[in-house]
Design a protein around this motif. Structure first.
Motif, PDB file in Angstrom:
ATOM      1  N   LEU A  43      46.933  35.596  49.105  1.00  0.00           N
ATOM      2  CA  LEU A  43      47.802  36.404  48.246  1.00  0.00           C
ATOM      3  C   LEU A  43      47.014  37.043  47.110  1.00  0.00           C
ATOM      4  O   LEU A  43      47.162  38.248  46.835  1.00  0.00           O
ATOM      5  N   TYR A  44      46.155  36.270  46.455  1.00  0.00           N
ATOM      6  CA  TYR A  44      45.398  36.808  45.324  1.00  0.00           C
ATOM      7  C   TYR A  44      44.335  37.796  45.776  1.00  0.00           C
ATOM      8  O   TYR A  44      44.020  38.761  45.058  1.00  0.00           O
ATOM      9  N   ALA A  45      43.778  37.606  46.960  1.00  0.00           N
ATOM     10  CA  ALA A  45      42.850  38.593  47.504  1.00  0.00           C
ATOM     11  C   ALA A  45      43.564  39.915  47.750  1.00  0.00           C
ATOM     12  O   ALA A  45      43.002  41.002  47.528  1.00  0.00           O
ATOM     13  N   ARG A  46      44.829  39.831  48.171  1.00  0.00           N
ATOM     14  CA  ARG A  46      45.612  41.061  48.388  1.00  0.00           C
ATOM     15  C   ARG A  46      45.808  41.808  47.083  1.00  0.00           C
ATOM     16  O   ARG A  46      45.681  43.033  47.023  1.00  0.00           O
ATOM     17  N   TRP A  47      46.140  41.080  46.001  1.00  0.00           N
ATOM     18  CA  TRP A  47      46.296  41.746  44.709  1.00  0.00           C
ATOM     19  C   TRP A  47      44.970  42.295  44.203  1.00  0.00           C
ATOM     20  O   TRP A  47      44.928  43.386  43.622  1.00  0.00           O
ATOM     21  N   ALA A  48      43.888  41.555  44.387  1.00  0.00           N
ATOM     22  CA  ALA A  48      42.584  42.000  43.895  1.00  0.00           C
ATOM     23  C   ALA A  48      42.171  43.313  44.544  1.00  0.00           C
ATOM     24  O   ALA A  48      41.517  44.147  43.904  1.00  0.00           O
ATOM     25  N   ARG A  49      42.557  43.531  45.792  1.00  0.00           N
ATOM     26  CA  ARG A  49      42.185  44.773  46.472  1.00  0.00           C
ATOM     27  C   ARG A  49      42.797  45.992  45.807  1.00  0.00           C
ATOM     28  O   ARG A  49      42.331  47.120  46.005  1.00  0.00           O
ATOM     29  N   GLY A  91      40.247  35.521  44.993  1.00  0.00           N
ATOM     30  CA  GLY A  91      40.982  36.377  44.063  1.00  0.00           C
ATOM     31  C   GLY A  91      40.106  37.201  43.152  1.00  0.00           C
ATOM     32  O   GLY A  91      40.575  38.177  42.545  1.00  0.00           O
ATOM     33  N   GLN A  92      38.828  36.840  43.033  1.00  0.00           N
ATOM     34  CA  GLN A  92      37.941  37.509  42.077  1.00  0.00           C
ATOM     35  C   GLN A  92      36.933  38.379  42.821  1.00  0.00           C
ATOM     36  O   GLN A  92      35.767  38.030  42.988  1.00  0.00           O
ATOM     37  N   ARG A  93      37.396  39.523  43.239  1.00  0.00           N
ATOM     38  CA  ARG A  93      36.581  40.482  43.978  1.00  0.00           C
ATOM     39  C   ARG A  93      36.564  41.811  43.236  1.00  0.00           C
ATOM     40  O   ARG A  93      37.539  42.207  42.609  1.00  0.00           O
ATOM     41  N   THR A  96      37.818  41.923  39.557  1.00  0.00           N
ATOM     42  CA  THR A  96      39.077  41.285  39.160  1.00  0.00           C
ATOM     43  C   THR A  96      38.804  39.853  38.705  1.00  0.00           C
ATOM     44  O   THR A  96      37.993  39.149  39.293  1.00  0.00           O
ATOM     45  N   GLN A  97      39.492  39.422  37.660  1.00  0.00           N
ATOM     46  CA  GLN A  97      39.397  38.045  37.198  1.00  0.00           C
ATOM     47  C   GLN A  97      40.702  37.315  37.484  1.00  0.00           C
ATOM     48  O   GLN A  97      41.777  37.909  37.441  1.00  0.00           O
ATOM     49  N   VAL A  98      40.586  36.007  37.742  1.00  0.00           N
ATOM     50  CA  VAL A  98      41.755  35.144  37.888  1.00  0.00           C
ATOM     51  C   VAL A  98      41.696  34.076  36.802  1.00  0.00           C
ATOM     52  O   VAL A  98      40.701  33.360  36.689  1.00  0.00           O
ATOM     53  N   TRP A  99      42.747  34.010  35.996  1.00  0.00           N
ATOM     54  CA  TRP A  99      42.870  32.978  34.962  1.00  0.00           C
ATOM     55  C   TRP A  99      43.962  31.996  35.371  1.00  0.00           C
ATOM     56  O   TRP A  99      45.013  32.387  35.869  1.00  0.00           O
ATOM     57  N   VAL A 100      43.714  30.717  35.140  1.00  0.00           N
ATOM     58  CA  VAL A 100      44.660  29.664  35.494  1.00  0.00           C
ATOM     59  C   VAL A 100      45.629  29.429  34.336  1.00  0.00           C
ATOM     60  O   VAL A 100      45.200  29.140  33.217  1.00  0.00           O
ATOM     61  N   GLN A 101      46.913  29.541  34.617  1.00  0.00           N
ATOM     62  CA  GLN A 101      47.921  29.231  33.598  1.00  0.00           C
ATOM     63  C   GLN A 101      48.208  27.732  33.633  1.00  0.00           C
ATOM     64  O   GLN A 101      48.709  27.208  34.629  1.00  0.00           O
ATOM     65  N   LEU A 102      47.899  27.041  32.550  1.00  0.00           N
ATOM     66  CA  LEU A 102      48.070  25.599  32.450  1.00  0.00           C
ATOM     67  C   LEU A 102      49.387  25.279  31.752  1.00  0.00           C
ATOM     68  O   LEU A 102      49.709  25.885  30.725  1.00  0.00           O
ATOM     69  N   PRO A 325      52.308  44.845  46.454  1.00  0.00           N
ATOM     70  CA  PRO A 325      51.054  44.300  45.926  1.00  0.00           C
ATOM     71  C   PRO A 325      50.078  45.360  45.428  1.00  0.00           C
ATOM     72  O   PRO A 325      49.177  45.042  44.653  1.00  0.00           O
ATOM     73  N   ASP A 326      50.265  46.610  45.845  1.00  0.00           N
ATOM     74  CA  ASP A 326      49.370  47.687  45.408  1.00  0.00           C
ATOM     75  C   ASP A 326      49.959  48.494  44.261  1.00  0.00           C
ATOM     76  O   ASP A 326      49.423  49.545  43.895  1.00  0.00           O
ATOM     77  N   PHE A 327      51.049  48.014  43.656  1.00  0.00           N
ATOM     78  CA  PHE A 327      51.695  48.775  42.581  1.00  0.00           C
ATOM     79  C   PHE A 327      50.713  49.069  41.454  1.00  0.00           C
ATOM     80  O   PHE A 327      50.631  50.200  40.958  1.00  0.00           O
ATOM     81  N   ALA A 328      49.948  48.077  41.012  1.00  0.00           N
ATOM     82  CA  ALA A 328      48.992  48.292  39.920  1.00  0.00           C
ATOM     83  C   ALA A 328      47.943  49.319  40.306  1.00  0.00           C
ATOM     84  O   ALA A 328      47.580  50.187  39.501  1.00  0.00           O
TER      85      ALA A 328
END
Length: 403
Positions: A43-49, A91-93, A96-102, A325-328
Motif C-alpha cells: 500500500l505504501y509503495a503505491r502511494w510513494a509512486r 514506502g520510501q522510494r 518519499t519518507q515514511v514516518w511512524v505515528q506512535l 492513491p495518485d491524488f497527490a
C-alpha cells in the motif's frame, strides 16, 4: 516553483519534497501478533509512486497491552523489526519518507480489547461513548514516566527499522490528548490542574523521544486545534502548546481537531477551505517551526489556495488517498481535478445513523488498494457493507471507532 511543489527544510535538517503529505489513517493491517502485514508495504509503495513527499502511518501502538482497535500494529520490541524494515523500504522510494505515528489510546479503547484501561484520571468516558469504553484506572507518576520512556523506545525502534521519522499522536482524544484536556485530566499533582501541568507529559515525552533518536531525526506532533467539547482543550490553550512545542524543537506540528465525542476531524466545518485552516494559520504565526494541517482537503484548488494564503507549510491528505492513491501526484502535476466523491448511504438505518460506515468503507478501500483491487465510491453501498462485514467480521466492525 509553485508552492505545492516546493521543498521544505525541517529544523532537524531533513528536506521534504513537495508540500503534500499523507495524514494518518487507520489501516487495520496488523496481524494477530501486532506485526505489520505485507499488505502495508504494498500500500505504501503505491502511494510513494505518486511522488508525495511524506507518508505518516496509521496508529502504531507503543505497547501490546494498550490497543486502540483490532488490527493495530505494535512496536514495543525488535521481534518484528524485519517486517517493519520491509514496510519502510517499500514506502520510501524516489525521495518519499515514511514516518511512524506512535500512539497510546488511554481510555479510548473499546471494552474488552485490553486487560486494563488507563488514563490521566479515573473518569468514565462522557455520554453515549461511555458504553463503548471502559472506565479507566488513573496512572501513577511512575507509570507516566515509564510511558514517556515507552514512546522513546518505540521511536528508537522505528529509527532502527529504517523509517524517516516519527510522530506523537496528541490529538483526537488519545492518551497524550487526554492529559492536555481539563475534561479528562483532573489530577492534583504536577501532571494536572494548570495548563502548564497538563502539557507536562507531552513535553516530557517529546524530550525523551528526541533524546532517543538524536537531533537529526524528524520528530513531529499531531495536535488538536480544539477538542470541540465543553471543558476540553480550547483553541487558546492549544496555541500555547504549539508555542511550547516550537520552542522545544519540534520538526513539524500537524493540526487537526475533535475527539470521538465530537469527531470534527471527520465532520469538519468550513469544508471549502479545509476544516482547521484558520486555526493553522494562527498556529503557524506562533510556532516558529513548520505547521501542517489535515482535514477536509478534497479539492486541488482548495489545497493550492491554502498554501498560497499561508494557512500552513504542508497540507495533509487522508481519505482522498484512500479513494485515489495518485491524488497527490495529480495535484503536484497541476492537473485540474473534480472534487472526489464520498461513499453514499447503505440504506440500513442503524448503520447510516452511527456514522461508522464511512470509516469502514475507507479502511476497506485501503485493504483493496493493497491487494491491487478496484475502489469505486459509486458502488452499491449495501453490497459494500456485506463485503466489509464478511471480510472483517461483525464484532471487529462494531469495535472500529468512528474516524
Amino acid at each position: 516553483m509553485p508552492p505545492v511543489q516546493a521543498d521544505l527544510l525541517l529544523p532537524c535538517g531533513v528536506t521534504l519534497h513537495g508540500r503534500l503529505f499523507k495524514g494518518a489513517m487507520s489501516e487495520g493491517l496488523g496481524d494477530r501478533a501486532g506485526a505489520p502485514r505485507p499488505e502495508l508495504g504494498r500500500l505504501y509503495a503505491r502511494w510513494a509512486r505518486s511522488g508525495i513527499g511524506l507518508l505518516i502511518t496509521g496508529n502504531v501502538m507503543i505497547a501490546a497491552r494498550a490497543l486502540g482497535e483490532p488490527g493495530n500494529v505494535i512496536l514495543e520490541d525488535d521481534r518484528h523489526l524485519a517486517a517493519f524494515h520491509d514496510w519502510a523500504v517499500r514506502g520510501q522510494r524516489d525521495g518519499t519518507q515514511v514516518w511512524v505515528q506512535l500512539n497510546h489510546p488511554g481510555k479510548q479503547a473499546p471494552r474488552g480489547l485490553n486487560a486494563e484501561t488507563v488514563a490521566p484520571s479515573a473518569l468514565p468516558f462522557p455520554g453515549a461513548m461511555g458504553r463503548a469504553f471502559a472506565t479507566p484506572r488513573a496512572l501513577t507518576r511512575e507509570e507516566i514516566h515509564g510511558l514517556s520512556g515507552r514512546f522513546a523506545a518505540s521511536a528508537r525502534l522505528a529509527q532502527r527499522a529504517g523509517f524517516g521519522g516519527v510522530q506523537l499522536h496528541a490529538a483526537h482524544g488519545y492518551l497524550l490528548s487526554q492529559f492536555l484536556s481539563p475534561r479528562h485530566n483532573v489530577r492534583q499533582d504536577e501532571y494536572g490542574g494548570s495548563p502548564e501541568n497538563r502539557r507536562r507529559f507531552l513535553l516530557e515525552t517529546f524530550a525523551a523521544v528526541r533524546a532517543a533518536v538524536g537531533p537529526r531525526f524528524p520528530v513531529s506532533v499531531k495536535l488538536n486545534s480544539s477538542d470541540f467539547v465543553r471543558g476540553g482543550l480550547s483553541e487558546e490553550e492549544s496555541l500555547e502548546v504549539v508555542r511550547t512545542l516550537g520552542e522545544a524543537g519540534c520538526d513539524l506540528i500537524e493540526i487537526s481537531g475533535g475527539t470521538y465525542e465530537k469527531p470534527m476531524m471527520m465532520l469538519g466545518r468550513g469544508e471549502r477551505g479545509g476544516f482547521f485552516a484558520d486555526f493553522s494559520r494562527r498556529a503557524r504565526a506562533l510556532a516558529g517551526v513548520p505547521v501542517g494541517v489535515t482535514g477536509g482537503f478534497r479539492d486541488a484548488d482548495v489545497i493550492r489556495e491554502a498554501l498560497d494564503s499561508g494557512a500552513a507549510d504542508l497540507i495533509g491528505l487522508g481519505r482522498p488517498l484512500a479513494v485515489d492513491p495518485d491524488f497527490a501526484g495529480r495535484v503536484l502535476r497541476g492537473e485540474t481535478l473534480p472534487r472526489l466523491a464520498r461513499p453514499g448511504r447503505t440504506g440500513v438505518r442503524a448503520v447510516d445513523r452511527s456514522g461508522s460506515f464511512d470509516t469502514l468503507w475507507h479502511e476497506d478501500a485501503l485493504r483493496r488498494h493493497s491487494r491491487g483491487q478496484p475502489v469505486r465510491p459509486d458502488e452499491n453501498m449495501r453490497l459494500a457493507l456485506l463485503r466489509i462485514l464478511a471480510s472483517t467480521g461483525v464484532q471487529a466492525a462494531l469495535r472500529q471507532r468512528r474516524a
